[in-house]
Each structure stands twice: as C-alpha cells, then as structure tokens.
Enzyme design. Structure first.
Site, mmCIF file in Angstrom:
data_model
loop_
_atom_site.group_PDB
_atom_site.id
_atom_site.type_symbol
_atom_site.label_atom_id
_atom_site.label_comp_id
_atom_site.label_asym_id
_atom_site.label_seq_id
_atom_site.Cartn_x
_atom_site.Cartn_y
_atom_site.Cartn_z
ATOM 1 N N ARG A 35 0.828 -1.184 0.000
ATOM 2 C CA ARG A 35 0.000 0.000 0.000
ATOM 3 C C ARG A 35 0.877 1.255 0.000
ATOM 4 O O ARG A 35 1.998 1.254 0.535
ATOM 5 C CB ARG A 35 -0.872 -0.019 1.261
ATOM 6 C CG ARG A 35 -1.868 1.114 1.425
ATOM 7 C CD ARG A 35 -2.990 1.006 0.443
ATOM 8 N NE ARG A 35 -4.177 1.738 0.895
ATOM 9 C CZ ARG A 35 -5.071 2.249 0.065
ATOM 10 N NH1 ARG A 35 -4.921 2.134 -1.241
ATOM 11 N NH2 ARG A 35 -6.137 2.868 0.529
ATOM 12 N N THR A 84 -10.008 0.356 -9.442
ATOM 13 C CA THR A 84 -9.019 -0.529 -8.858
ATOM 14 C C THR A 84 -8.924 -1.721 -9.812
ATOM 15 O O THR A 84 -9.740 -1.857 -10.702
ATOM 16 C CB THR A 84 -9.484 -0.943 -7.449
ATOM 17 O OG1 THR A 84 -9.566 0.233 -6.634
ATOM 18 C CG2 THR A 84 -8.578 -1.938 -6.776
ATOM 19 N N GLY A 117 -13.845 -1.656 -6.636
ATOM 20 C CA GLY A 117 -15.183 -1.197 -6.292
ATOM 21 C C GLY A 117 -15.285 -0.381 -5.033
ATOM 22 O O GLY A 117 -16.363 -0.260 -4.449
ATOM 23 N N GLY A 118 -14.180 0.196 -4.560
ATOM 24 C CA GLY A 118 -14.259 1.067 -3.405
ATOM 25 C C GLY A 118 -14.833 0.373 -2.194
ATOM 26 O O GLY A 118 -14.507 -0.774 -1.877
#
Length: 564
Positions: free
Chosen positions: A101, A374, A466-467
């Site tokens: 990340r 994403t 998809g958040g």
C-alpha cells in the site's frame, strides 16, 4: 495440450438485461480449464499472464508480468504509480500476505487538507499533486518475485515494454473515460498520451516514455523506480505542482509481509488481507456474525437473508470506522475484533422484524471510498499455487497527474486517510483516529483479495475493484456459492446490495431485491439508494476433480478469463 482462450463481449447480455425481467447471470465470461487459469481486467494483460504460465512460470511469475502489462494497457487503474495487496497460498497450503500500500510522505500532517477553520477543503485530497501517496506497486511486485518467482525478472517485465512500444488499441469504454477526464489531464499535465481529443475506439496508443521507465525497472529492479532517473522525475513532478514526495520518501519505501486474516466458516476457511486493508477483517467479522443463521434455508435475497446480512454489514463497517488503520502505527485490536464471543455479542441487539439504525450501532469494543478504478487478478497455476492481488490508483487515473517524461499516472490515495476524523472520504467512508494522517503511514483500504479453502483444499480465489463495495461483493459472491448453491459465474454476476454503516441506507443494483423484498424491508425501516453497479469480481473456483472454473464480471466489459 489444448489451450483454451475466452474473451467474450457483453453487448448482447447487457441489452437483454434491460429488456428482460429475468436475467441469466451465468451468461457471461466464464470457462472451465483443466490445469491453470487467470481472471483479470484486460484481455491483453490476461494474455500476458497466460503466456507466462504456458512457458512454465508459476502464479507469481504470471502476476508480475500481468501487473506491469496492466500499467500499459489499463492506465486508469493498472499502475506503477499506486499500490496494492497480495494474498498468496502455495500448493502445500501455506499462505501469506504482502502489503504494498502507498504511504504518506514524510512532510504530510494530519491537518493538511483542512482550511483555517478546520474544515476539509474539497478536492485537495483527490485531485492534483498534493493527493499523491508514496507509490508501493513496483516495490511490491519486486518483493513477491524475489521470494516466490521462478522466471527471470527481465523476461517478465519485457512483456510490458513490448506493449508500450508497439501500442494497443483503445476500447469504446476506455475512450469514454479518457474524454471524461480530458479537462483534468489538461489542468495537471503539460501533455499525456491520453489528452488527445481526437481519440476514438481503435486508436493506437504508443507510450515511449512509459517504456523507458519500464526498461529502468527491468534493468535495476525496484531501484530503477525508487532511485535514479525515475525517482528524480517523480520528485520534479511533485515540485511542479506542490506535491510532497521527496527522494528520501521514495528511497525509504518498503513493502511488508504480514500474517493473513483467517476465519473458519462451516467447512470453509477464508484467507484474506489484514490491515492496512480493512477488507479481510470486515469479511471475517461478517461471516462469523452470519454463520448461526439459516441463510440457505431462507434463500438468495429473501427478506430475512437480506435483512440479516445488512445488519452484519452495518456492524462490521462500524468497527471499521472506529478501529481500523495501519497496524504499524495504530494498535488495531485484531484478536478482539475476530473473537467469536465478541462477534456473537455484536448481534445481540439484532431484531428479525426491524432495521437497526447506524445512530444506535456504535463500535463494539471498549475504547482502548477505493474506487471502482481498482484492479484485481486471480491466478491458479499448474502446481496449485494461488494468487489473489488487488491494486489501485484510487480514482480513475488516480490524481490525474502523469509524471512528465515518466509516462505513468500517480495515485490519489491520500484521500483514503481520514482527512478529518468523522468526515467521509470520496466513497462516503467514515474513519477516525485509527486512520488519521501520519508521515510514513499507510492509508486504510477496502481491498479484499481473498482465497478460500474447503476442507483444507484450495476452493476459491477472488477479489474485486469497487471502493467501499469490494468487501460486501466478496462476501456475497462467497455466500452465493457456499450457501445459495450457485455456479461460480452465476454467483459472480448475481445482483448485489451493500451497507457500510454510514450513510444509513441499503445501496442496491436495479435488478436486486425483487419479488417484493424491497417493499418488505422498507416496512421494517430500511432506506434505499439505487446504483448502476457495484464492485467487479474476478474469481476462480477449483472443483474436487481439479477443474478450474474462471468467471469474470458482467459489470466490466473489458474483463477477461484465460487458461489451459
């Protein structure tokens, strides 16, 4: 050996979906393969992964080549300027997770997106140079290859260089997105290969600057990105627009191997991503809360099944808001949040005949928005190694900033921090002190790369963009297969619903909650908001005889599955 390739269009399906009240959810991109399979977001990148597998590479090798290929052919989300997560299970059943990340730059501070009155400045954390976190993708890919790769690094990166130099053709959906963000590209960049207003479907996109960047990565590994020419270009770009990333930030970036989140559900074991992702933790909480209830007897999207699932979602997302963040910086109470007694107690105030309210549901322990842009890939190789990887730039084309002379977009992941505790981000997600901005800290994510075992054997590999809806989409796909008995393609493409604690509404796709179920739930006190679509699942299922079923989602026309 016969190699099977599948790349089916969705025009006919989507047309019929609008005209017919009943949808054949299995009529989409799916195939069975005897040996190995890949499900991914773009046919050219999926083809690269297949080539690697065919040439004897393992699942990690295929993932390495595919991720770099996506940076070329899927620029709105595939990336070298973002970050991601890997969940890996080898053929012997050993599993681990890699966190690559993005991180906050050293010059970041918790109030950097607030005005003088302490209010969030809209757009500051989502657009432009100040929205960019230190990228982790290249370091993550290099690290997974170092530990588990079997094919030469230079060969794997080489596929993406060829794609960048030879070019690829734009699809209709890609053209639409490029035109939609033209003004943003113009605002933050001198020029990009995607700022040409004359692009049409079939336009050839050649990216020599990106090819040069990829060559440096090919020749020097992660150092070819985090040091030297590419690092200097990133810092120059940052200085041109008021960004914070320095050469020191880049040189200091390191991915982190972590213990996956694991949770048993009946005869299944879920293996998913730990913090700095909230995905695995929320998923594990929800399945544990739901396990005592007879979902299969109630039936798919029946009133009691939806009501109970929504209330489990509400409680997991409440805990997400209160307790979840980068575990290197905040003491995320993992053991307590996954404790069976604690999770049973979370449903003590559940009422079968009425909706809860998010005002009443608070985080249960004592005090002690990822976008649709994403990408996810699922891979199973011939030996039985499994890879589930989700990566992101956050928004479409991230911050909309392309590194001049570097040829790649930078993320806008700083928005996934709590710019101000209690104030929602671009996806409506609430965060508190656990996810406040700190230098070097990783922002909280909803990405949920997941592997599922059944009776100790590999069973499912899945994940999605998809958040905030990623976690609930993975949950529902898992339940569709295990509780509602759906074949994988039907499970992936079935309509979905979502609740994330705040706002206090059930978000649902148009074809979900039919047969009077929505009306029943309204009478119980639930409120609703309709959306076009939610997360986009890519999934593989290994059947008992060894056949691998691959399914890509009807929600993304570019999704593709391949295998042999």
């Amino acid at each position: 050996m016969r190699f099977l390739l599948l790349s089916l269009g969705l025009c006919l399906l989507l047309s019929s979906c609008r005209e017919e009240p009943k949808i054949n959810y299995s009529a989409t991109k799916t195939a069975d393969f005897s040996t190995a399979a890949v499900a991914g977001p773009h046919p050219l990148a999926t083809k690269v992964a297949l080539k690697v597998l065919q040439n004897g590479g393992n699942a990690i090798d295929a993932a390495v080549a595919m991720q770099f290929a996506m940076a070329v052919v899927y620029p709105r989300a595939g990336n070298i300027g973002g970050g991601g997560f890997l969940v890996y299970r080898d053929a012997d059943g050993n599993s681990e997770a890699l966190d690559y990340r993005e991180q906050a730059p050293a010059a970041a501070d918790r109030d950097m997106y607030l005005d003088e009155e302490g209010n969030v400045v809209q757009g500051l954390s989502t657009r432009g140079h100040l929205a960019v976190g230190v990228p982790g993708t290249v370091a993550g890919i290099a690290e997974m290859h170092r530990k588990h790769g079997s094919r030469p690094w230079k060969d794997l990166v080489g596929y993406s260089i060829d794609l960048a130099m030879n070019g690829y053709r734009l699809s209709q959906s890609e053209v639409g997105r490029i035109k939609r963000y033209h003004d943003d590209f113009a605002e933050f960049n001198k020029s990009t290969p995607f700022s040409d207003t004359t692009v049409v479907e079939g336009s050839l996109i050649v990216q020599p600057a990106l090819a040069a960047t990829l060559r440096r990565i090919r020749d020097k590994g992660a150092a070819g990105f985090y040091k030297g020419k590419t690092a200097e270009l990133i810092v120059k770009e940052m200085k041109s627009g008021g960004g914070l990333i320095t050469l020191e930030d880049l040189a200091n970036y390191k991915p982190a191997w972590r213990e996956p989140i694991s949770k048993d559900y009946k005869e299944y074991r879920i293996i998913s991503m730990p913090p700095s992702s909230s995905g695995g933790l929320c998923l594990a909480q929800m399945v544990e809360m739901l396990e005592p209830y007879p979902l299969s007897d109630w039936g798919f999207q029946s009133t009691p099944a939806v009501h109970t699932t929504v209330e489990a979602m509400r409680r997991a997302y409440a805990d997400r808001a209160e307790y979840m963040g980068d575990s290197d910086f905040y003491p995320v109470p993992l053991d307590s949040l996954l404790d069976d007694d604690y999770l049973a107690g979370r449903m003590n105030d559940f009422r079968e005949d009425s909706a809860g309210t998010s005002d009443a549901i608070v985080a249960g322990l004592e005090a002690v928005r990822e976008s649709y842009e994403t990408t996810h890939i699922s891979i199973i190789d011939a030996a039985g190694n499994a890879v589930s990887i989700t990566t992101t730039l956050n928004g479409n084309f991230g911050s909309k900033v392309m590194v001049d002379e570097g040829g790649f977009f930078l993320n806008n992941e700083m928005d996934d921090f709590s710019a101000k505790p209690g104030v929602p981000n671009m996806f409506g997600l609430i965060g508190k002190e656990a996810n406040a901005i700190m230098p070097g800290k990783r922002m909280l994510s909803s990405m949920t790369p997941t592997i599922v075992e059944k009776d100790g054997e590999l069973f499912l590999v899945l994940g999605a963009p998809g958040g905030s809806t990623i976690i609930t989409a993975v949950l529902q796909t898992f339940l569709n297969v295990t509780e509602y008995g759906m074949p994988l393609a039907e499970a992936v493409n079935a309509p979905r619903f979502h609740h994330q604690y705040l706002p206090d509404v059930i978000v649902h796709e148009a074809d979900a909650l039919g047969n009077g179920v929505k009306e029943d739930l309204e009478k119980m006190g639930h409120q609703f908001r309709e959306t076009k679509y939610m997360a986009v699942i890519k999934a593989l299922q290994r059947l008992p005889e060894g056949t691998i079923v691959a399914a890509a989602d009807r929600r993304n026309p570019d999704d593709d599955v391949k295998g042999y």
